[in-house]
Motif scaffolding. Sequence first.
Motif, PDB file in Angstrom:
ATOM      1  N   LEU A 105       0.824  -1.206   0.000  1.00 39.26           N
ATOM      2  CA  LEU A 105       0.000   0.000   0.000  1.00 39.26           C
ATOM      3  C   LEU A 105       0.863   1.263   0.000  1.00 39.26           C
ATOM      4  O   LEU A 105       0.562   2.228  -0.709  1.00 39.26           O
ATOM      5  CB  LEU A 105      -0.954  -0.007   1.194  1.00 39.26           C
ATOM      6  CG  LEU A 105      -2.061  -1.060   1.128  1.00 39.26           C
ATOM      7  CD1 LEU A 105      -2.819  -1.112   2.454  1.00 39.26           C
ATOM      8  CD2 LEU A 105      -3.015  -0.800  -0.019  1.00 39.26           C
ATOM      9  N   MET A 106       1.929   1.257   0.775  1.00 37.14           N
ATOM     10  CA  MET A 106       2.811   2.434   0.826  1.00 37.14           C
ATOM     11  C   MET A 106       3.461   2.680  -0.540  1.00 37.14           C
ATOM     12  O   MET A 106       3.547   3.820  -0.996  1.00 37.14           O
ATOM     13  CB  MET A 106       3.881   2.266   1.900  1.00 37.14           C
ATOM     14  CG  MET A 106       3.327   2.201   3.320  1.00 37.14           C
ATOM     15  SD  MET A 106       2.431   3.672   3.816  1.00 37.14           S
ATOM     16  CE  MET A 106       3.780   4.755   4.212  1.00 37.14           C
ATOM     17  N   VAL A 107       3.898   1.614  -1.205  1.00 39.52           N
ATOM     18  CA  VAL A 107       4.513   1.761  -2.526  1.00 39.52           C
ATOM     19  C   VAL A 107       3.474   2.251  -3.530  1.00 39.52           C
ATOM     20  O   VAL A 107       3.754   3.136  -4.346  1.00 39.52           O
ATOM     21  CB  VAL A 107       5.168   0.433  -2.989  1.00 39.52           C
ATOM     22  CG1 VAL A 107       5.543   0.482  -4.456  1.00 39.52           C
ATOM     23  CG2 VAL A 107       6.391   0.131  -2.129  1.00 39.52           C
ATOM     24  N   SER A 108       2.255   1.713  -3.458  1.00 36.06           N
ATOM     25  CA  SER A 108       1.193   2.145  -4.373  1.00 36.06           C
ATOM     26  C   SER A 108       0.878   3.627  -4.189  1.00 36.06           C
ATOM     27  O   SER A 108       0.695   4.356  -5.169  1.00 36.06           O
ATOM     28  CB  SER A 108      -0.074   1.312  -4.149  1.00 36.06           C
ATOM     29  OG  SER A 108       0.163  -0.038  -4.437  1.00 36.06           O
ATOM     30  N   ILE A 109       0.819   4.076  -2.951  1.00 37.98           N
ATOM     31  CA  ILE A 109       0.560   5.495  -2.680  1.00 37.98           C
ATOM     32  C   ILE A 109       1.707   6.350  -3.212  1.00 37.98           C
ATOM     33  O   ILE A 109       1.495   7.397  -3.822  1.00 37.98           O
ATOM     34  CB  ILE A 109       0.350   5.733  -1.168  1.00 37.98           C
ATOM     35  CG1 ILE A 109      -0.932   5.052  -0.693  1.00 37.98           C
ATOM     36  CG2 ILE A 109       0.312   7.235  -0.846  1.00 37.98           C
ATOM     37  CD1 ILE A 109      -1.046   4.931   0.822  1.00 37.98           C
ATOM     38  N   ASP A 110       2.930   5.878  -3.015  1.00 35.05           N
ATOM     39  CA  ASP A 110       4.092   6.629  -3.487  1.00 35.05           C
ATOM     40  C   ASP A 110       4.096   6.742  -5.011  1.00 35.05           C
ATOM     41  O   ASP A 110       4.434   7.788  -5.561  1.00 35.05           O
ATOM     42  CB  ASP A 110       5.382   5.961  -3.001  1.00 35.05           C
ATOM     43  CG  ASP A 110       6.611   6.814  -3.262  1.00 35.05           C
ATOM     44  OD1 ASP A 110       6.665   7.943  -2.756  1.00 35.05           O
ATOM     45  OD2 ASP A 110       7.499   6.354  -3.993  1.00 35.05           O
ATOM     46  N   ILE A 111       3.693   5.686  -5.687  1.00 34.17           N
ATOM     47  CA  ILE A 111       3.632   5.714  -7.153  1.00 34.17           C
ATOM     48  C   ILE A 111       2.525   6.659  -7.613  1.00 34.17           C
ATOM     49  O   ILE A 111       2.706   7.434  -8.550  1.00 34.17           O
ATOM     50  CB  ILE A 111       3.422   4.293  -7.717  1.00 34.17           C
ATOM     51  CG1 ILE A 111       4.689   3.450  -7.501  1.00 34.17           C
ATOM     52  CG2 ILE A 111       3.033   4.337  -9.193  1.00 34.17           C
ATOM     53  CD1 ILE A 111       4.509   1.975  -7.780  1.00 34.17           C
ATOM     54  N   CYS A 117       6.873  12.329  -2.074  1.00 30.11           N
ATOM     55  CA  CYS A 117       8.187  11.765  -1.717  1.00 30.11           C
ATOM     56  C   CYS A 117       8.078  10.877  -0.482  1.00 30.11           C
ATOM     57  O   CYS A 117       8.941  10.883   0.395  1.00 30.11           O
ATOM     58  CB  CYS A 117       9.213  12.870  -1.501  1.00 30.11           C
ATOM     59  SG  CYS A 117       9.441  13.928  -2.917  1.00 30.11           S
ATOM     60  N   LEU A 118       7.019  10.126  -0.420  1.00 32.36           N
ATOM     61  CA  LEU A 118       6.690   9.337   0.758  1.00 32.36           C
ATOM     62  C   LEU A 118       7.781   8.339   1.128  1.00 32.36           C
ATOM     63  O   LEU A 118       8.102   8.157   2.302  1.00 32.36           O
ATOM     64  CB  LEU A 118       5.376   8.606   0.499  1.00 32.36           C
ATOM     65  CG  LEU A 118       4.622   8.054   1.672  1.00 32.36           C
ATOM     66  CD1 LEU A 118       4.253   9.154   2.651  1.00 32.36           C
ATOM     67  CD2 LEU A 118       3.369   7.343   1.194  1.00 32.36           C
ATOM     68  N   LEU A 119       8.374   7.700   0.137  1.00 37.25           N
ATOM     69  CA  LEU A 119       9.350   6.645   0.416  1.00 37.25           C
ATOM     70  C   LEU A 119      10.794   7.077   0.206  1.00 37.25           C
ATOM     71  O   LEU A 119      11.695   6.248   0.302  1.00 37.25           O
ATOM     72  CB  LEU A 119       9.047   5.424  -0.456  1.00 37.25           C
ATOM     73  CG  LEU A 119       7.683   4.778  -0.236  1.00 37.25           C
ATOM     74  CD1 LEU A 119       7.521   3.584  -1.158  1.00 37.25           C
ATOM     75  CD2 LEU A 119       7.489   4.366   1.207  1.00 37.25           C
ATOM     76  N   ARG A 120      11.004   8.326  -0.076  1.00 42.73           N
ATOM     77  CA  ARG A 120      12.367   8.779  -0.396  1.00 42.73           C
ATOM     78  C   ARG A 120      13.370   8.378   0.688  1.00 42.73           C
ATOM     79  O   ARG A 120      14.445   7.879   0.402  1.00 42.73           O
ATOM     80  CB  ARG A 120      12.400  10.286  -0.589  1.00 42.73           C
ATOM     81  CG  ARG A 120      13.829  10.781  -0.852  1.00 42.73           C
ATOM     82  CD  ARG A 120      13.887  12.238  -1.145  1.00 42.73           C
ATOM     83  NE  ARG A 120      13.322  12.459  -2.478  1.00 42.73           N
ATOM     84  CZ  ARG A 120      12.874  13.613  -2.891  1.00 42.73           C
ATOM     85  NH1 ARG A 120      12.896  14.655  -2.111  1.00 42.73           N
ATOM     86  NH2 ARG A 120      12.384  13.741  -4.107  1.00 42.73           N
ATOM     87  N   ASP A 121      13.032   8.601   1.933  1.00 42.04           N
ATOM     88  CA  ASP A 121      13.970   8.295   3.019  1.00 42.04           C
ATOM     89  C   ASP A 121      13.622   7.033   3.782  1.00 42.04           C
ATOM     90  O   ASP A 121      14.366   6.623   4.653  1.00 42.04           O
ATOM     91  CB  ASP A 121      13.997   9.467   4.023  1.00 42.04           C
ATOM     92  CG  ASP A 121      14.431  10.761   3.382  1.00 42.04           C
ATOM     93  OD1 ASP A 121      15.322  10.717   2.512  1.00 42.04           O
ATOM     94  OD2 ASP A 121      13.873  11.812   3.739  1.00 42.04           O
TER      95      ASP A 121
END
Length: 194
Positions: A105-111, A117-121
Amino acid sequence: WKDPVKYFQDSGQVTREMLKYRRKTRKPLQTSAFRCIPPRVYEDDDQNQVVSIARRTKTLIGIANEIWPIIKDRARAKPSRSCFDEILQAVQAGKGIGDTWAKMLMVSIDIAFPDMCLLRDRCEVGNGAVDGLQRLLPTVSVSHDKHQCLEVVTSAVNSKPALVANAWGFWEMLPRVESQCVTKYGHLKLVKQL
């Protein structure tokens, strides 16, 4: 779809249609990636599986209702780390939503919302990514710093011209896949348009 949860109640309209489809076709209701042995709620195996999927869907709808305001309200100007924590906490609070679901879900939101930039760090790169990264970066030892290798690959694939040899194939294929999806599913109405 004013109240989508009601459609996924144990006797809701979508739940009944899924059960009818399952009994008629005997086809799987979900991909093997999401198959699990559901807790026994009903004696009938088909009904038990359908209700398990419906209940999980209700959980995901609840999560979506909780995180949508976080995603939508960009005016808060919170750093991506803060948004990440809020969204991850909401996702992980969902009953039966484990680490794999949370990551997906986190990756889908980031895409879907790259400007957050949700997953940048915060993106963990698992061991399962090593082979793919190694193929994309054959001259780099991926096992040392997988996250850095992912950043290099992402930057290289998105550069103009692409610095990764296989990137041209991705960018060439993407519009064809999108066109095929529009052709096949274009007649379906969107539940919610962003």
